[in-house]
Design a protein around this motif. Structure first.
Motif, PDB file in Angstrom:
ATOM      1  N   GLN A  27       0.809  -1.219   0.000  1.00 44.29           N
ATOM      2  CA  GLN A  27       0.000   0.000   0.000  1.00 44.29           C
ATOM      3  C   GLN A  27       0.849   1.280   0.000  1.00 44.29           C
ATOM      4  O   GLN A  27       0.406   2.326  -0.442  1.00 44.29           O
ATOM      5  CB  GLN A  27      -0.954  -0.004   1.199  1.00 44.29           C
ATOM      6  CG  GLN A  27      -2.040  -1.065   1.101  1.00 44.29           C
ATOM      7  CD  GLN A  27      -2.991  -1.020   2.286  1.00 44.29           C
ATOM      8  OE1 GLN A  27      -2.583  -1.195   3.444  1.00 44.29           O
ATOM      9  NE2 GLN A  27      -4.268  -0.802   2.010  1.00 44.29           N
ATOM     10  N   ARG A  28       2.062   1.185   0.534  1.00 42.16           N
ATOM     11  CA  ARG A  28       3.001   2.322   0.489  1.00 42.16           C
ATOM     12  C   ARG A  28       4.358   1.776   0.040  1.00 42.16           C
ATOM     13  O   ARG A  28       4.980   0.950   0.732  1.00 42.16           O
ATOM     14  CB  ARG A  28       3.146   2.985   1.854  1.00 42.16           C
ATOM     15  CG  ARG A  28       3.997   4.260   1.806  1.00 42.16           C
ATOM     16  CD  ARG A  28       4.519   4.702   3.159  1.00 42.16           C
ATOM     17  NE  ARG A  28       3.518   4.831   4.178  1.00 42.16           N
ATOM     18  CZ  ARG A  28       2.829   5.937   4.487  1.00 42.16           C
ATOM     19  NH1 ARG A  28       3.041   7.035   3.774  1.00 42.16           N
ATOM     20  NH2 ARG A  28       1.946   5.947   5.458  1.00 42.16           N
ATOM     21  N   VAL A  29       4.825   2.224  -1.111  1.00 42.35           N
ATOM     22  CA  VAL A  29       6.099   1.756  -1.663  1.00 42.35           C
ATOM     23  C   VAL A  29       6.849   2.984  -2.194  1.00 42.35           C
ATOM     24  O   VAL A  29       6.287   3.770  -2.965  1.00 42.35           O
ATOM     25  CB  VAL A  29       5.900   0.735  -2.797  1.00 42.35           C
ATOM     26  CG1 VAL A  29       7.252   0.247  -3.315  1.00 42.35           C
ATOM     27  CG2 VAL A  29       5.039  -0.434  -2.330  1.00 42.35           C
ATOM     28  N   PHE A  30       8.112   3.147  -1.794  1.00 38.88           N
ATOM     29  CA  PHE A  30       8.837   4.358  -2.203  1.00 38.88           C
ATOM     30  C   PHE A  30      10.345   4.107  -2.231  1.00 38.88           C
ATOM     31  O   PHE A  30      10.828   3.060  -1.753  1.00 38.88           O
ATOM     32  CB  PHE A  30       8.519   5.529  -1.267  1.00 38.88           C
ATOM     33  CG  PHE A  30       8.832   5.289   0.192  1.00 38.88           C
ATOM     34  CD1 PHE A  30      10.051   5.684   0.743  1.00 38.88           C
ATOM     35  CD2 PHE A  30       7.899   4.669   1.019  1.00 38.88           C
ATOM     36  CE1 PHE A  30      10.331   5.476   2.077  1.00 38.88           C
ATOM     37  CE2 PHE A  30       8.180   4.460   2.370  1.00 38.88           C
ATOM     38  CZ  PHE A  30       9.387   4.861   2.900  1.00 38.88           C
ATOM     39  N   ASP A  31      11.073   5.067  -2.811  1.00 36.32           N
ATOM     40  CA  ASP A  31      12.530   5.032  -2.880  1.00 36.32           C
ATOM     41  C   ASP A  31      13.111   6.128  -1.992  1.00 36.32           C
ATOM     42  O   ASP A  31      12.462   7.162  -1.747  1.00 36.32           O
ATOM     43  CB  ASP A  31      13.020   5.273  -4.311  1.00 36.32           C
ATOM     44  CG  ASP A  31      12.550   4.208  -5.286  1.00 36.32           C
ATOM     45  OD1 ASP A  31      12.088   3.145  -4.817  1.00 36.32           O
ATOM     46  OD2 ASP A  31      12.636   4.454  -6.505  1.00 36.32           O
ATOM     47  N   GLY A  89       6.567   2.685  -7.450  1.00 35.12           N
ATOM     48  CA  GLY A  89       6.144   3.470  -6.306  1.00 35.12           C
ATOM     49  C   GLY A  89       4.639   3.491  -6.142  1.00 35.12           C
ATOM     50  O   GLY A  89       3.877   3.358  -7.105  1.00 35.12           O
ATOM     51  N   ARG A  90       4.198   3.653  -4.878  1.00 36.06           N
ATOM     52  CA  ARG A  90       2.766   3.683  -4.600  1.00 36.06           C
ATOM     53  C   ARG A  90       2.507   4.572  -3.391  1.00 36.06           C
ATOM     54  O   ARG A  90       3.248   4.553  -2.417  1.00 36.06           O
ATOM     55  CB  ARG A  90       2.256   2.256  -4.341  1.00 36.06           C
ATOM     56  CG  ARG A  90       0.741   2.150  -4.204  1.00 36.06           C
ATOM     57  CD  ARG A  90       0.322   0.704  -4.058  1.00 36.06           C
ATOM     58  NE  ARG A  90      -1.110   0.565  -3.881  1.00 36.06           N
ATOM     59  CZ  ARG A  90      -2.005   0.520  -4.859  1.00 36.06           C
ATOM     60  NH1 ARG A  90      -1.570   0.578  -6.119  1.00 36.06           N
ATOM     61  NH2 ARG A  90      -3.298   0.403  -4.626  1.00 36.06           N
ATOM     62  N   GLU A  91       1.415   5.337  -3.452  1.00 35.73           N
ATOM     63  CA  GLU A  91       1.030   6.245  -2.380  1.00 35.73           C
ATOM     64  C   GLU A  91       2.144   7.263  -2.085  1.00 35.73           C
ATOM     65  O   GLU A  91       2.849   7.652  -2.999  1.00 35.73           O
ATOM     66  CB  GLU A  91       0.637   5.471  -1.112  1.00 35.73           C
ATOM     67  CG  GLU A  91      -0.865   5.290  -0.967  1.00 35.73           C
ATOM     68  CD  GLU A  91      -1.610   6.611  -0.770  1.00 35.73           C
ATOM     69  OE1 GLU A  91      -1.022   7.575  -0.254  1.00 35.73           O
ATOM     70  OE2 GLU A  91      -2.788   6.677  -1.152  1.00 35.73           O
ATOM     71  N   ASN A  92       2.308   7.624  -0.821  1.00 33.97           N
ATOM     72  CA  ASN A  92       3.228   8.710  -0.475  1.00 33.97           C
ATOM     73  C   ASN A  92       4.351   8.202   0.418  1.00 33.97           C
ATOM     74  O   ASN A  92       4.115   7.443   1.363  1.00 33.97           O
ATOM     75  CB  ASN A  92       2.480   9.822   0.261  1.00 33.97           C
ATOM     76  CG  ASN A  92       1.444  10.487  -0.626  1.00 33.97           C
ATOM     77  OD1 ASN A  92       1.781  10.972  -1.697  1.00 33.97           O
ATOM     78  ND2 ASN A  92       0.189  10.483  -0.194  1.00 33.97           N
ATOM     79  N   PRO A  93       5.606   8.647   0.152  1.00 31.35           N
ATOM     80  CA  PRO A  93       6.713   8.261   1.026  1.00 31.35           C
ATOM     81  C   PRO A  93       6.576   8.923   2.392  1.00 31.35           C
ATOM     82  O   PRO A  93       5.811   9.876   2.554  1.00 31.35           O
ATOM     83  CB  PRO A  93       7.937   8.778   0.280  1.00 31.35           C
ATOM     84  CG  PRO A  93       7.421   9.950  -0.487  1.00 31.35           C
ATOM     85  CD  PRO A  93       6.019   9.590  -0.888  1.00 31.35           C
ATOM     86  N   LYS A  94       7.335   8.423   3.366  1.00 28.15           N
ATOM     87  CA  LYS A  94       7.271   8.976   4.714  1.00 28.15           C
ATOM     88  C   LYS A  94       8.568   8.696   5.451  1.00 28.15           C
ATOM     89  O   LYS A  94       9.371   7.851   5.037  1.00 28.15           O
ATOM     90  CB  LYS A  94       6.109   8.388   5.495  1.00 28.15           C
ATOM     91  CG  LYS A  94       6.239   6.891   5.753  1.00 28.15           C
ATOM     92  CD  LYS A  94       5.554   6.462   7.053  1.00 28.15           C
ATOM     93  CE  LYS A  94       6.374   6.854   8.265  1.00 28.15           C
ATOM     94  NZ  LYS A  94       5.747   6.469   9.531  1.00 28.15           N
ATOM     95  N   VAL A  95       8.759   9.400   6.579  1.00 36.27           N
ATOM     96  CA  VAL A  95       9.851   9.115   7.503  1.00 36.27           C
ATOM     97  C   VAL A  95       9.433   9.600   8.883  1.00 36.27           C
ATOM     98  O   VAL A  95       8.692  10.580   9.015  1.00 36.27           O
ATOM     99  CB  VAL A  95      11.168   9.794   7.033  1.00 36.27           C
ATOM    100  CG1 VAL A  95      11.086  11.310   7.152  1.00 36.27           C
ATOM    101  CG2 VAL A  95      12.363   9.260   7.802  1.00 36.27           C
ATOM    102  N   SER A  96       9.896   8.890   9.909  1.00 38.65           N
ATOM    103  CA  SER A  96       9.557   9.251  11.288  1.00 38.65           C
ATOM    104  C   SER A  96      10.627  10.115  11.939  1.00 38.65           C
ATOM    105  O   SER A  96      10.312  11.011  12.726  1.00 38.65           O
ATOM    106  CB  SER A  96       9.356   7.990  12.135  1.00 38.65           C
ATOM    107  OG  SER A  96       8.296   7.214  11.642  1.00 38.65           O
ATOM    108  N   ALA A  97      11.885   9.833  11.669  1.00 38.98           N
ATOM    109  CA  ALA A  97      12.979  10.594  12.262  1.00 38.98           C
ATOM    110  C   ALA A  97      14.242  10.366  11.441  1.00 38.98           C
ATOM    111  O   ALA A  97      14.364   9.383  10.711  1.00 38.98           O
ATOM    112  CB  ALA A  97      13.208  10.188  13.710  1.00 38.98           C
TER     113      ALA A  97
END
Length: 907
Positions: free
Chosen positions: A737-741, A789-797
């Motif tokens: 559901q979320r895939v990114f580089d 890629g799929r949906e939106n990339p993210k990062v927590s810290a």
């Protein structure tokens, strides 16, 4: 056939220029073409710097663009004459003729904040043999360095009884000397005292010149030999090697100097005098220069009674210096120059002052024309605005608090507009700062000795800021000059990211600010919606700044030192190699020669060139030209980065709580989210528990972006770093559901990354990489727009730590281990809402200072000033409740090293 080819080439170039602007400009082109077909005469069309500019770069070349192609003959090349009012008079240099542009490159820079006058004489000739039918004169003021405008006192300079003052480089040693007319009541005659500058704003005795009448003292190069001559009401004395000779036989002086007849030398106009004849009146006499310093009788100009103050300036923007005179009755007469130094006998008369103590001309509202200021012998200065045609109206008053015996205009704080200095009785000088629109405010007052009579402004200590001197008469026989120096502040920035030819844009490399620091202005820009290959930041390359008549330049104020300059290009307009070829120089050293963007990268493709450079004069100069051998069309640039080559104060570590506020964790303090783009972007949070970590709060917030791409650009000292990226899937509930580089420093290190697939939902995980940084910035790119890629990339810290590469060594003692601990400087929370804590640690035992500065470089707090023990953690509270909101810098000084952290205060 040659003439046909020239016309065809001119047509193509002109068509290219207008077609770039779109449909509306094409219609203008048709109109202009019709005008040209009707045999448009030879005339100036554009000036660089622009006429009446108030912040022209001091080292800049001066050029005039004409309506026709110019002859390359020697008379045309020598038809542009420059006169510096403080730095040597007639300016030697190298002229150049290219196409329809005449350019003059001065061999030495102008002084900061001085007025420069330029004359284009009728020797200019078109390639078709047509001469310029009339001369044109224009003026501009050079830029000053940023400063606080807080003046410090220097030792007073002893004088006799001074009542007039001037500053200028008399002995051609590069600094401004001081001259004063003294009224000597106990001796047989008045004198001029010359005081030579030591270079630091202190003065030693020089020549004493007897036999001088009372009146204003003027400096200007009347014999065009490259030094400043002396003019008083007693006559002209020519400068010879720093010493003034006897008065010229004509024995006439003046109240103002300027090239009123446009023949390439400085003429003089006198103060008002009573004319003879059946109906006596007050007139200003025009004294025309023969080019060798000899002044002859010229026209007379009727003015109001007792016109003691006279100024020259092109108030109606027609290329001729006009005359304004004020009398003791408070009337001010405007006399427009009708050509060759003749002035209209009547014109606008202003009744805006009360016995004015002085007249000033300058563009105080930034609209390109000269406005008028009159210092009243009350306690006000009257400001009257010019409509651009030489008609003045819309007056306002500036209150001083002291009698306005004298006044001067200058950019005292280095912000690009003209501020006001005025004062007099009893013993003060007031600074009123301009907001750029002609509104003067503030109440800063500097005390000087009793009874100051005159004021002179200039860069007396050579630091690029404007200082001032006053002529003080404390008794009938004694007096002095008071010297007040304006300290320079370090330029606010050592780092630039500029979007050439466009507005600010957010990119994966950080935010690029709107275009600035370029010349000529407004210059030319072009844009294209075409997709750009080779970059994730299309918008950075879809607009450009291109040259005017083959040249353009940038001048960035910077702290002296080494830099890396990155130039971003993309060919948006031409479609084959050889259509655009140009050179680029950094700090006057070539870095790109016969550069062809299309030949190297093709059309609509991003291209980056990187160069090291060292700056020693506070200005990083970047010059583009297509006028050198092999050049074609106009140079262009899409974006510019100026990055410090080595920065002792650059951070070497980060802990960032992405999408959240500052947070204390088991592994240390994570600061609030920063250095991301686009801003404000998107964030998300949850209160659900997070598995696999003792620091659940660190993973309960995230940064993502609905566009599918976001980035961080973290300033860092160059070196090798361990980068730890923290993730937890707190939204999606299944793999895929979320895939990114993720890329670090333009290198993809995570491909088709799926947090849920790796660890499931609400579970902490980290990815660790070692990355070299060579351009003073760590760039981290998150994107789901690539294949898979799929949906939106993210990062927590995000954590960034330096990697120390050292040889094996024996076990260290406890004391040695402490000494090897890295420097640490952390402030939290950030942003700060009032009170916070600053932590620091030093690697060696020794003196340490922790200081907080505002963006002007002013110290607002000292948190520690003592000996710090190596390896020991120190904590100091910071109470910012009384500070205004804004950006502040916490700096740790240890010996020759310094570390800095930026804090944002939000009240």
């Amino acid at each position: 056939m040659t003439a046909v080819r020239a016309v065809a080439r001119s047509f193509v170039t002109t068509a290219e220029f207008w077609l770039r602007g779109g449909r509306r400009c094409l219609l203008v082109f048709i109109t202009l073409s019709t005008s040209v077909a009707r045999a448009q005469g030879l005339a100036p069309a554009r000036w660089t710097p622009v006429r009446n500019a108030v912040a022209a770069p001091p080292p800049a070349a001066v050029s005039v663009e004409f309506t026709q192609t110019l002859s390359t003959s020697s008379p045309t090349a020598s038809a542009l004459a420059l006169f510096s009012s403080q730095a040597g008079g007639y300016k030697p240099g190298v002229p150049a003729v290219r196409g329809n542009t005449l350019t003059y490159h001065p061999s030495a820079p102008f002084k900061a904040g001085e007025v420069v006058s330029a004359t284009v004489t009728t020797a200019v000739q078109s390639s078709g043999g047509q001469n310029l039918t009339r001369p044109y004169v224009f003026q501009f003021t050079t830029a000053t360095a940023p400063s606080t405008g807080l003046f410090s006192s220097q030792p007073d300079v002893p004088l006799s009884n001074p009542f007039s003052l001037a500053v200028g480089d008399i002995d051609s040693d590069g600094d401004l000397d001081l001259l004063a007319v003294n009224s000597v009541s106990t001796g047989p005659e008045n004198t001029v005292s010359v005081r030579l500058n030591t270079g630091a704003g202190t003065f030693v005795n020089g020549q004493e010149i007897p036999g001088v009448s009372a009146g204003r003292i003027l400096l200007g190069d009347l014999d065009n030999d490259g030094d400043l001559d002396l003019v008083t009401s007693g006559g002209v004395r020519l400068n010879s090697g720093g010493t003034f000779g006897p008065p010229q036989p004509a024995g006439v002086g003046g109240a103002a100097l300027g090239d009123v007849d446009g023949d390439g030398d400085l003429d003089a106009v006198t103060e008002g005098a009573t004319s003879s004849g059946p109906a006596p009146g007050t007139v200003v006499r025009v004294r025309l220069n023969n080019g060798r310093g000899g002044l002859s009788e010229g026209p007379v100009v009727p003015v109001s009674l007792n016109a003691a103050t006279v100024v020259l300036g092109d108030v109606n923007n027609d290329g001729a210096l006009d005359l304004l005179a004020s009398g003791r009755n408070g009337l001010i007469d405007v006399r427009l120059n009708t050509g060759q130094g003749s002035f209209a006998s009547t014109g606008q008369r202003l009744n805006i002052a009360t016995m004015p103590g002085g007249l000033l001309l300058g563009d105080v509202d930034g609209d390109g024309d000269l406005d008028l200021l009159a210092a009243n012998t009350g306690s006000t200065v009257t400001v009257v605005f010019n409509d651009g045609q030489g008609t003045f109206g819309g007056s306002r008053f500036v209150n001083l608090g002291s009698f306005a015996v004298f006044a001067a205009l200058g950019d005292m704080d280095g912000d690009g507009d003209l501020d006001l200095l005025a004062g007099g009785f009893p013993n003060s000088v007031s600074l009123r700062r301009n907001d750029g629109l002609g509104n003067f405010s503030g109440d800063q007052t500097m005390v000087v000795p009793e009874s100051p009579r005159a004021l002179a402004v200039g860069d007396l200590d050579g630091d690029g800021t404007l200082d001032f001197a006053t002529a003080n008469s404390s008794s009938g026989t004694g007096g002095s000059a008071s010297i007040r120096l304006n300290p320079a502040t370090a330029p606010l920035r050592s780092r630039y990211r500029i979007k050439a030819g466009g507005a600010a844009v957010s990119t994966t490399r950080g935010t690029f600010g709107a275009d600035q620091y370029y010349a000529p202005t407004p210059g030319n820009t072009f844009s294209s919606p075409a997709a750009i290959a080779g970059t994730p930041d299309d918008a950075l390359y879809q607009a450009e700044r291109y040259g005017t008549n083959g040249v353009m330049r940038y001048a960035f104020p910077v702290v002296n030192g080494p830099y890396t300059v990155k130039l971003h290009f993309a060919e948006l307009y031409w479609t084959r190699a050889g259509q655009r070829v140009f050179d680029v120089a950094l700090e006057n050293s070539p870095v790109l020669t016969a550069y062809d963007i299309f030949k190297k990268a093709g059309a609509n493709a991003a291209l980056v060139e990187s160069f090291p450079v060292t700056v020693n004069d506070g200005i990083l100069n970047l010059d583009f030209t297509a006028l050198n051998s092999g050049g074609l069309d106009n140079p262009q640039i899409a974006a510019i980065e100026v990055l410090p080559g080595t920065e002792a104060s650059s951070p070497t570590a980060y802990r960032i709580n992405s999408g959240g506020e500052a947070l204390v964790t088991a592994s240390g303090v994570f600061s609030a989210d920063q250095a991301f783009s686009p801003a404000p972007g998107n964030t998300f949070g949850t209160s659900s528990p997070i598995a696999g970590t003792p620091d659940e709060a660190l993973y309960q917030t995230e940064r993502y972006d609905r566009s599918g791409t976001f980035a961080y650009a973290l300033p860092l000292a160059n070196g090798s770093y361990k980068v730890t990226l923290h993730f937890a899937e707190i939204y999606f509930t299944a793999a895929g559901q979320r895939v990114f580089d993720v890329s670090l420093e333009d290198r993809k290190l995570l491909a088709e990354y799926d947090i849920y697939k790796k660890v499931g939902a609400f579970t902490a995980t980290t990815e660790v990489f070692t990355v070299p940084v060579t351009d003073s910035t760590l760039n981290v790119l998150f994107t789901s727009q690539a294949a898979g890629g799929r949906e939106n990339p993210k990062v927590s810290a995000i954590e960034v730590e330096p990697v120390e590469v050292t040889a094996p060594r024996a076990p260290a003692t406890l004391h040695q281990a402490a000494a090897q601990a890295p420097t640490r400087l952390e402030a939290y929370p950030n942003p700060l809402t009032g009170r916070g804590t600053l932590h620091f640690r030093t690697p060696v035992t020794g003196p340490a200072r922790v200081v907080v500065y505002n963006v002007l470089g002013q110290r607002v707090a000292t948190l520690f000033d003592d000996v710090a023990e190596a390896g020991r953690d120190y904590a100091r509270p910071l109470d910012a409740t009384r500070l205004p909101a804004g950006v502040y810098f916490c700096r740790l000084h240890t010996g020759s090293q310094a570390s800095t952290q930026r804090r944002i205060l939000v009240n």
